[in-house]
Motif scaffolding. Structure first.
Motif, PDB file in Angstrom:
ATOM      1  N   ASN A   1       0.826  -1.210   0.000  1.00 62.41           N
ATOM      2  CA  ASN A   1       0.000   0.000   0.000  1.00 62.41           C
ATOM      3  C   ASN A   1       0.853   1.249   0.000  1.00 62.41           C
ATOM      4  O   ASN A   1       0.547   2.223  -0.686  1.00 62.41           O
ATOM      5  CB  ASN A   1      -0.884   0.013   1.242  1.00 62.41           C
TER       6      ASN A   1
ATOM      7  N   PHE B   1       2.170   1.857  -3.392  1.00 64.09           N
ATOM      8  CA  PHE B   1       1.096   2.409  -4.236  1.00 64.09           C
ATOM      9  C   PHE B   1       0.944   3.906  -4.010  1.00 64.09           C
ATOM     10  O   PHE B   1       0.889   4.699  -4.947  1.00 64.09           O
ATOM     11  CB  PHE B   1      -0.231   1.721  -3.903  1.00 64.09           C
TER      12      PHE B   1
ATOM     13  N   SER C   1       1.747   6.963  -6.546  1.00 67.48           N
ATOM     14  CA  SER C   1       0.618   7.840  -6.824  1.00 67.48           C
ATOM     15  C   SER C   1       0.999   9.305  -6.613  1.00 67.48           C
ATOM     16  O   SER C   1       0.679  10.182  -7.421  1.00 67.48           O
ATOM     17  CB  SER C   1      -0.532   7.432  -5.911  1.00 67.48           C
TER      18      SER C   1
ATOM     19  N   ASP D   1      -4.915   7.186  -8.957  1.00 68.19           N
ATOM     20  CA  ASP D   1      -5.223   5.767  -9.169  1.00 68.19           C
ATOM     21  C   ASP D   1      -4.566   4.880  -8.121  1.00 68.19           C
ATOM     22  O   ASP D   1      -5.164   3.915  -7.650  1.00 68.19           O
ATOM     23  CB  ASP D   1      -4.765   5.345 -10.563  1.00 68.19           C
ATOM     24  N   GLY D   2      -3.324   5.225  -7.737  1.00 66.79           N
ATOM     25  CA  GLY D   2      -2.635   4.423  -6.732  1.00 66.79           C
ATOM     26  C   GLY D   2      -3.363   4.435  -5.407  1.00 66.79           C
ATOM     27  O   GLY D   2      -3.423   3.422  -4.705  1.00 66.79           O
TER      28      GLY D   2
ATOM     29  N   PHE E   1      -6.240   2.138  -5.582  1.00 69.48           N
ATOM     30  CA  PHE E   1      -5.781   0.757  -5.419  1.00 69.48           C
ATOM     31  C   PHE E   1      -5.498   0.446  -3.959  1.00 69.48           C
ATOM     32  O   PHE E   1      -5.785  -0.662  -3.482  1.00 69.48           O
ATOM     33  CB  PHE E   1      -4.536   0.520  -6.266  1.00 69.48           C
TER      34      PHE E   1
ATOM     35  N   PHE F   1      -8.658  -0.414  -2.350  1.00 68.90           N
ATOM     36  CA  PHE F   1      -9.067  -1.772  -2.726  1.00 68.90           C
ATOM     37  C   PHE F   1      -8.300  -2.819  -1.919  1.00 68.90           C
ATOM     38  O   PHE F   1      -8.872  -3.809  -1.454  1.00 68.90           O
ATOM     39  CB  PHE F   1      -8.828  -1.998  -4.219  1.00 68.90           C
ATOM     40  N   VAL F   2      -6.976  -2.586  -1.786  1.00 67.88           N
ATOM     41  CA  VAL F   2      -6.152  -3.551  -1.030  1.00 67.88           C
ATOM     42  C   VAL F   2      -6.662  -3.658   0.398  1.00 67.88           C
ATOM     43  O   VAL F   2      -6.743  -4.759   0.968  1.00 67.88           O
ATOM     44  CB  VAL F   2      -4.668  -3.139  -1.063  1.00 67.88           C
TER      45      VAL F   2
ATOM     46  N   TYR G   1     -12.909   2.490 -12.357  1.00 67.06           N
ATOM     47  CA  TYR G   1     -12.865   1.645 -11.162  1.00 67.06           C
ATOM     48  C   TYR G   1     -14.230   1.348 -10.579  1.00 67.06           C
ATOM     49  O   TYR G   1     -14.317   0.841  -9.467  1.00 67.06           O
ATOM     50  CB  TYR G   1     -11.982   2.304 -10.097  1.00 67.06           C
TER      51      TYR G   1
END
Lengths: 102, 166
Positions: A45, A48, A52, A59-60, A63, A66-67, B140
């Motif tokens: 993370n 990311f 980013s 976007d990072g 993500f 999401f992680v 997304y």
């Protein structure tokens, strides 16, 4: 205000990931192995978020969120497995769980 | 100036807490060290202008996930003796050697990436509104819905696994 560069961010990420790998490979307690996996997810993370920040793209960070969601689902299922294991075998030491001969 | 100094301080705290996670004998001490590590990482996210991710880190990781961990550790109430962290055993030496090689590989791989400068940020970067726009208006949206399905499946799976009789 001077911001921090990408190099220390990735260095911290690599160190934390390596610590997580050490924990998974050396510890015998299933709960601590599990926490080491969480440590590795956090290292990823951080990478990311660092990339980013470098690219000024969000976007990072998406993500990373999401992680975290996947980690939450994984923790719930994994801890349920640990409870089930403890109920059936009365241990959480991974060396004692050799019934499948692995 | 202050921003990078704070980043280094919280990074040091995160590494110390991370070492503590894998070396503590008792799982509850490991879990509390992990909470410290997560808070330090949340502070690092703030230094990297990821405000929303920092808040979610504290709420979801340091809050929900670690409460679940500590709840399970205390529920199991493990009495058996734990060997703890044994770096000099064969397992410990092989583990540390393998992880050290991996760490060297990671750093060597990242070496070419770190020299690019940080971009200047647009207004509102990392705030919840901007993250929400990327999350819901970009590519997304489908992954977001898939994650909500995954959380439902995870919840049902946890209940089914931990129930005494299905």
């Amino acid at each position: 205000m001077e911001t921090v560069g990408l190099a220390p961010v990735l260095a911290l990420s690599g160190v934390l990931f390596t610590l997580g790998v050490v924990g998974v490979l050396t510890r015998k307690n299933a709960l601590i192995v599990f926490m080491s996996v969480e440590l590795m997810l956090n290292a990823v993370n951080l990478a990311f978020v660092g990339f980013s920040r470098q690219n000024a793209a969000l976007d990072g960070q998406v993500f990373a969120v999401f992680v975290m969601a996947v980690a939450a689902a994984e923790a719930a299922v994994g801890l349920a497995l640990v409870i089930l294991l403890f109920r059936n075998r009365v241990t959480v030491q991974l060396d004692d769980l050799d019934r499948m001969g692995g | 100036m202050t921003e990078s100094v704070l980043f280094y301080l919280f990074s040091l705290l995160a590494v110390i807490a991370g070492v503590s996670v894998i070396t503590q004998r008792s799982p509850i001490a490991s879990a509390l060290s992990l909470v410290v590590c997560f808070f330090a990482l949340a502070a690092d996210y703030v230094m990297l202008d990821a405000h929303f991710v920092a808040v979610v880190q504290v709420l979801v990781y340091a809050g929900a996930i670690m409460v679940l961990f500590i709840f399970v550790i205390m529920l199991l109430n493990i009495r058996e003796p734990s060997p703890g962290f044994t770096p000099l055993s064969p397992r410990g030496m092989f583990g540390m050697g393998a992880a050290g090689l991996l760490g060297v590989a990671i750093i060597a791989m990242l070496d070419g990436l770190v020299h690019a400068p940080m971009a200047t940020l647009p207004e509102g970067y990392g705030r919840i509104a901007e993250v929400g726009k990327v999350l819901f208006q970009g590519a997304y949206l489908l992954p977001f819905e898939a994650v909500s399905l995954l959380l439902t499946v995870g919840m049902i799976g946890a209940v089914v696994l931990a129930k005494r009789e299905v």
